[in-house]
Write an enzyme that holds these catalytic residues in place. Structure first.
Site, PDB file in Angstrom:
ATOM      1  N   TYR A  81       0.838  -1.204   0.000  1.00  0.00           N
ATOM      2  CA  TYR A  81       0.000   0.000   0.000  1.00  0.00           C
ATOM      3  C   TYR A  81       0.875   1.257   0.000  1.00  0.00           C
ATOM      4  CZ  TYR A  81      -3.991   3.000   0.995  1.00  0.00           C
ATOM      5  OH  TYR A  81      -4.966   3.970   0.920  1.00  0.00           O
ATOM      6  N   MET A 109      -3.182  14.109   1.548  1.00  0.00           N
ATOM      7  CA  MET A 109      -3.859  12.896   1.980  1.00  0.00           C
ATOM      8  C   MET A 109      -3.468  11.745   1.047  1.00  0.00           C
ATOM      9  SD  MET A 109      -7.860  12.120   2.751  1.00  0.00           S
ATOM     10  CE  MET A 109      -8.294  12.043   1.025  1.00  0.00           C
ATOM     11  N   PRO A 110      -2.280  11.190   1.258  1.00  0.00           N
ATOM     12  CA  PRO A 110      -1.882  10.037   0.446  1.00  0.00           C
ATOM     13  C   PRO A 110      -2.827   8.860   0.671  1.00  0.00           C
ATOM     14  CG  PRO A 110      -0.007  10.965   1.614  1.00  0.00           C
ATOM     15  CD  PRO A 110      -1.233  11.608   2.180  1.00  0.00           C
ATOM     16  N   HIS A 111      -3.166   8.200  -0.421  1.00  0.00           N
ATOM     17  CA  HIS A 111      -4.036   7.032  -0.364  1.00  0.00           C
ATOM     18  C   HIS A 111      -3.866   6.259  -1.665  1.00  0.00           C
ATOM     19  CE1 HIS A 111      -6.219  10.236  -2.367  1.00  0.00           C
ATOM     20  NE2 HIS A 111      -6.877   9.306  -3.023  1.00  0.00           N
ATOM     21  N   SER A 112      -4.421   5.072  -1.704  1.00  0.00           N
ATOM     22  CA  SER A 112      -4.425   4.274  -2.916  1.00  0.00           C
ATOM     23  C   SER A 112      -5.676   3.409  -2.903  1.00  0.00           C
ATOM     24  CB  SER A 112      -3.142   3.432  -3.003  1.00  0.00           C
ATOM     25  OG  SER A 112      -3.010   2.898  -4.300  1.00  0.00           O
TER      26      SER A 112
END
Length: 141
Positions: free
Chosen positions: A40, A63-66
């Site tokens: 992730y 806001m890092p996300h995947s």
């Protein structure tokens, strides 16, 4: 509730070498608690390199996300606050990183809504960027 999700997942540092390191450090508590997998973190960094700085959602806030399938084991949230912002490739500096992990495409909507209320409050972001302790951050959220 954001406070509960963040409680043991907040880090405060003076500075980091680069935005990739910031993401790794911010996500580390989630990785240690097995809420996310290493894949992730890799996916978040790869996405930014591929798509640009879309994770900067407000001045000074990222806001890092995947995707859930990139290695999210349960809905989770972490925060890294830097005393000195770190620059992205476009020159924008960020001090506050919220790492969001969602195990599916819908279950994180409430978390996202609560988070956006904070991000949209310029005064609160200013106070968060000046916070010196985890307790101060928790009290602001």
């Amino acid at each position: 509730m954001l406070k509960d999700m963040l409680k043991e997942n907040i880090r405060i540092l003076d500075s980091v070498d680069n935005w990739q390191k910031a993401i790794e450090i911010a996500a580390k508590p989630l990785l240690e608690k097995n809420k996310i997998q290493l894949t992730y973190i890799d996916a978040m960094i790869k996405n930014i390199k591929k798509f640009g700085e879309y994770i900067i959602i407000a001045p000074n806030v990222a806001m890092p996300h995947s995707r859930p399938e990139d290695g999210v084991n349960e809905n989770c949230l972490a925060l890294l606050k830097l005393d000195k912002g770190v620059a992205f490739d476009n020159g924008e500096e960020v001090q506050i990183f919220f790492i969001l992990g969602a195990k599916d495409n819908n279950s994180h909507i409430n978390t996202l809504t609560e988070l956006m209320e904070i991000v949209d409050d310029e005064e609160k972001i200013e106070e968060l960027s000046k916070a010196l302790t985890v307790d101060e951050i928790i009290n602001l959220i």
